[in-house]
Enzyme design. Structure first.
Site, short mmCIF file in Angstrom:
data_model
loop_
_atom_site.label_atom_id
_atom_site.label_comp_id
_atom_site.label_asym_id
_atom_site.label_seq_id
_atom_site.Cartn_x
_atom_site.Cartn_y
_atom_site.Cartn_z
N ASP A 11 -30.11 -25.93 21.90
CA ASP A 11 -30.31 -24.62 21.27
C ASP A 11 -31.20 -23.78 22.18
OD1 ASP A 11 -32.93 -25.40 20.81
OD2 ASP A 11 -32.81 -25.25 18.62
N CYS A 70 -33.36 -29.81 21.74
CA CYS A 70 -33.80 -28.61 21.01
C CYS A 70 -35.32 -28.57 21.14
CB CYS A 70 -33.30 -28.65 19.56
SG CYS A 70 -33.86 -30.06 18.59
N GLY A 71 -36.01 -27.97 20.18
CA GLY A 71 -37.47 -27.93 20.28
C GLY A 71 -38.09 -29.31 20.19
N THR A 72 -37.63 -30.08 19.22
CA THR A 72 -38.20 -31.42 18.98
C THR A 72 -37.20 -32.57 19.22
OG1 THR A 72 -37.49 -31.34 16.68
CG2 THR A 72 -39.72 -30.52 17.16
N GLY A 75 -33.88 -32.18 14.80
CA GLY A 75 -32.75 -31.57 14.08
C GLY A 75 -31.42 -31.98 14.70
N ASN A 104 -29.78 -50.49 20.28
CA ASN A 104 -29.10 -49.69 19.25
C ASN A 104 -27.70 -49.23 19.64
OD1 ASN A 104 -32.30 -48.28 19.23
ND2 ASN A 104 -31.62 -49.64 17.61
N LYS A 142 -27.04 -56.37 14.13
CA LYS A 142 -27.73 -55.19 13.58
C LYS A 142 -26.93 -53.92 13.85
CE LYS A 142 -31.72 -57.82 14.79
NZ LYS A 142 -32.71 -58.04 15.85
C1 RB5 Z 1 -35.93 -24.05 16.52
O1 RB5 Z 1 -34.76 -23.68 15.84
C2 RB5 Z 1 -36.24 -25.50 16.25
O2 RB5 Z 1 -36.27 -25.76 14.88
C3 RB5 Z 1 -35.22 -26.42 16.90
O3 RB5 Z 1 -35.17 -26.17 18.27
C4 RB5 Z 1 -35.47 -27.90 16.73
O4 RB5 Z 1 -36.78 -28.23 17.09
C5 RB5 Z 1 -35.07 -28.50 15.47
O5 RB5 Z 1 -35.19 -29.69 15.22
#
Ligand code: RB5
Length: 155
Positions: A11, A70-72, A75, A104, A142
């Site tokens: 993203d 993405c940011g983390t 998501g 895994n 597993k």
């Molecule tokens: C920004 O939309 C942020 O929520 C996304 O990049 C991500 O970190 C979601 O898990």
């Protein structure tokens, strides 16, 4: 190094990191498909990018694998794990990247551009790309149990 094609998506929080990871794949001779986004002004929601990557993996009969950033990474992983046959994990250290592959059978690597820097992300990517799951080892029951849960709860 993997011989599989890697489908990569991000993203707008991770456009810069995606370019760094693509350079790694080019250096390592790994085939890849970039499904976007390509611009930080593109507000496409991360689940929609995750969907693009997972659908490409499924359409390939799981011959392709994926990277979602993405940011983390969270998501992306949460969304990706809703697709049949996708085993996605967030890795922010190289031990986790090793275990995602070897314990895994993870076919989709997620990372967060707001959590780790590009050098660590590149090291993690190299680790994950360089390893292959070995079927019928001690992790197999597993992994089979995960896949059975996936099958049972499919609509
Ligand atoms: C920004 O939309 C942020 O929520 C996304 O990049 C991500 O970190 C979601 O898990």
């Amino acid at each position: 190094m993997t011989t599989k094609t890697i489908v990569i998506g991000c993203d707008n929080a991770a456009v810069g990191l995606k370019q760094e990871l693509i350079k790694v794949m080019e250096q390592e001779g790994v085939a890849y498909e970039d499904v976007g986004v390509t611009d930080t002004s593109d507000q496409t929601y991360y689940p929609l990018v995750a969907e693009r990557v997972c659908q490409a993996i499924i359409a390939s009969g799981y011959q392709k694998e994926g990277i979602l950033i993405c940011g983390t990474g969270l998501g992306m992983a949460i969304t990706a794990n809703k697709f049949p046959g996708i085993l996605a994990g967030v890795c922010h250290d190289s031990f986790s990247a090793e275990r995602l592959r070897l314990s895994n059978d993870g076919n989709l690597l997620c990372m967060g551009a707001r959590v780790i820097g590009p050098e660590l992300a590149k090291k993690i990517l190299r680790e994950w790309l360089s390893l292959q799951y070995k079927p019928d080892g001690p992790s197999q029951p597993k992994v089979d149990a995960m896949r059975a849960i996936d099958e049972q709860h499919r609509k």
